[in-house]
Design an enzyme around this catalytic site. Structure first.
Site, PDB file in Angstrom:
ATOM      1  CG  ASP A 297      26.262  -0.675  16.037  1.00  0.00           C
ATOM      2  OD1 ASP A 297      26.952  -1.457  17.589  1.00  0.00           O
ATOM      3  OD2 ASP A 297      25.212  -1.044  15.551  1.00  0.00           O
TER       4      ASP A 297
ATOM      5  CD  GLU B   6      -5.833  13.725  -7.125  1.00  0.00           C
ATOM      6  OE1 GLU B   6      -5.661  12.684  -7.650  1.00  0.00           O
ATOM      7  OE2 GLU B   6      -5.939  13.047  -5.681  1.00  0.00           O
TER       8      GLU B   6
ATOM      9  CG  HIS C   1      -5.692  11.162  -1.828  1.00  0.00           C
ATOM     10  ND1 HIS C   1      -6.469  10.154  -2.501  1.00  0.00           N
ATOM     11  CD2 HIS C   1      -5.848  10.913  -0.763  1.00  0.00           C
ATOM     12  CE1 HIS C   1      -6.289   9.923  -0.986  1.00  0.00           C
ATOM     13  NE2 HIS C   1      -6.060   9.451   0.395  1.00  0.00           N
TER      14      HIS C   1
ATOM     15  CB  THR D 190      23.456  -4.992  14.811  1.00  0.00           C
ATOM     16  OG1 THR D 190      24.483  -5.157  13.354  1.00  0.00           O
ATOM     17  CG2 THR D 190      24.009  -3.596  14.528  1.00  0.00           C
TER      18      THR D 190
END
Length: 351
Positions: free
Chosen positions: A205, A55, A53, A201
């Site tokens: 596509d 810290e 993280h 779609t």
């Protein structure tokens, strides 16, 4: 301590946090700055899901580890207080004997939700909350919405001609985006955990819906396909990346590709099933790139939180009309490349 300096250091934490965009979901974006004697002596950010993280990375950046004692920590989100993939950051700060922790936002995740602050105060550490809180809410709006509303944050993106068409009359797709705006679209994909289109779609596509023109993780592809019309030869089915297809009656699993049958439900009920699946599987954000019907369906259901419209100078004269959104006023934001005008509308937070 000067408020101007406090704001400057918290802004730096926010800037650092943004550097993790596209890599840390479902974790929030977090940056951390360590200050002592009015100088920044260390900084870091959460770089990748499952890894250290902010810290921890900030502390590891210190030239002299002992300098952490008596320092002030600026972090845009409340330090965690629970054991997850990494140990609690609140415990690390307590063990490091920092003097003060300045926090932008309290973590709305129920497993944190003030517990980190309580632990810090109990250990005698001074805690301040709220500096640049609005900016903190903005960068983590998807994470915060998911934690509070138990639903994914939904961003709609569509591209259209200057005269408001998204495709030719027969449905033939047209590439509206230039190379620069493609990068921005792929950046947006990386910033969302899921990406959704309707089956029409997918047929018209034949997209891949992954991240190729930007650095970041590809979202989970989701297709709404009530009648199971998605061609088996389509790229979405043939490639090696995960895929979810929501149908009414067809159920199948092939590797990382799943067809989920939800029963004989109407369009709105199918959306509810998708959102429930997202919540149960910690999919906190979703980008809708479907056609006009899918976009209008989400809008009518009150599920869209953010709309991005790519408008090009090209005029078609006729074709399939772009989605329409009553009462939505688009704000011109910037121009990308020589052709595309980007317009963005932020909607009130919907639950």
């Amino acid at each position: 301590m000067s408020l101007d300096k406090e704001v400057l250091w918290m802004q730096r934490a926010l800037d650092l946090a943004n550097m993790g965009s596209g890599f840390v979901a479902p974790n929030p974006l977090v940056g951390c700055v360590i200050v002592k004697n009015d100088n920044i002596i260390g900084e870091g950010y959460h770089q990748k899901y499952g890894e250290a993280h902010a810290e921890v990375n900030a502390i590891h950046s210190l030239v002299n580890p002992s300098d952490i004692v008596g320092s002030t920590i600026y972090v845009n989100l409340e330090p965690c207080s629970h054991h997850g993939k990494t140990p609690p950051c609140a415990d690390l700060l307590i063990k490091s004997r920092v003097k003060r922790v300045v926090i932008c936002n309290i973590d709305p995740n129920p497993i944190v939700a003030g517990e980190g602050i309580t632990a810090l105060k109990k250990a005698g550490i001074e805690v301040s909350v709220g500096i640049l809180a609005e900016k903190g809410e903005e960068i983590n709006r998807k994470f915060f919405h998911f934690q509070r509303e138990k639903k994914p944050y939904i961003t709609l993106k569509f591209a259209c001609s200057q005269d408001n068409f998204v495709a030719k009359t027969d449905g033939t797709p047209i590439a509206f985006s230039n190379s620069e705006s493609q990068q921005l679209v792929h950046k947006m994909r990386a910033e969302n955990q899921g990406i959704l289109i309707g089956v029409q779609t997918a047929i018209a596509d034949n997209p891949t819906l992954n991240v190729r023109h930007w650095l970041g993780n590809s979202p989970l592809r989701i297709v709404i396909d009530p009648s199971n019309r998605l061609p088996k030869e389509s790229k979405l089915v043939q490639d090696h990346e995960p895929l979810l297809v929501f149908t009414k009656h067809h159920s199948e699993t092939v590797g990382d590709k799943k067809w989920i049958a939800v029963g004989d439900k109407n369009s709105t009920e199918i959306l509810d099933c998708i959102l429930t699946y997202c919540y149960k599987n910690n999919i906190q954000s979703m980008m809708v790139e479907g056609g006009t019907s899918t976009a209008n369906l989400f809008y009518a259901a009150g599920l869209i939180h953010e709309i991005w419209k790519i408008e090009t100078p090209l005029k078609l004269g006729e074709g399939i009309l772009a989605p329409t959104f009553p009462d939505v006023v688009f704000e011109k934001k910037f121009i990308v490349g020589q052709d595309n005008i980007w317009l963005k509308a932020l909607l009130p937070k919907l639950s």
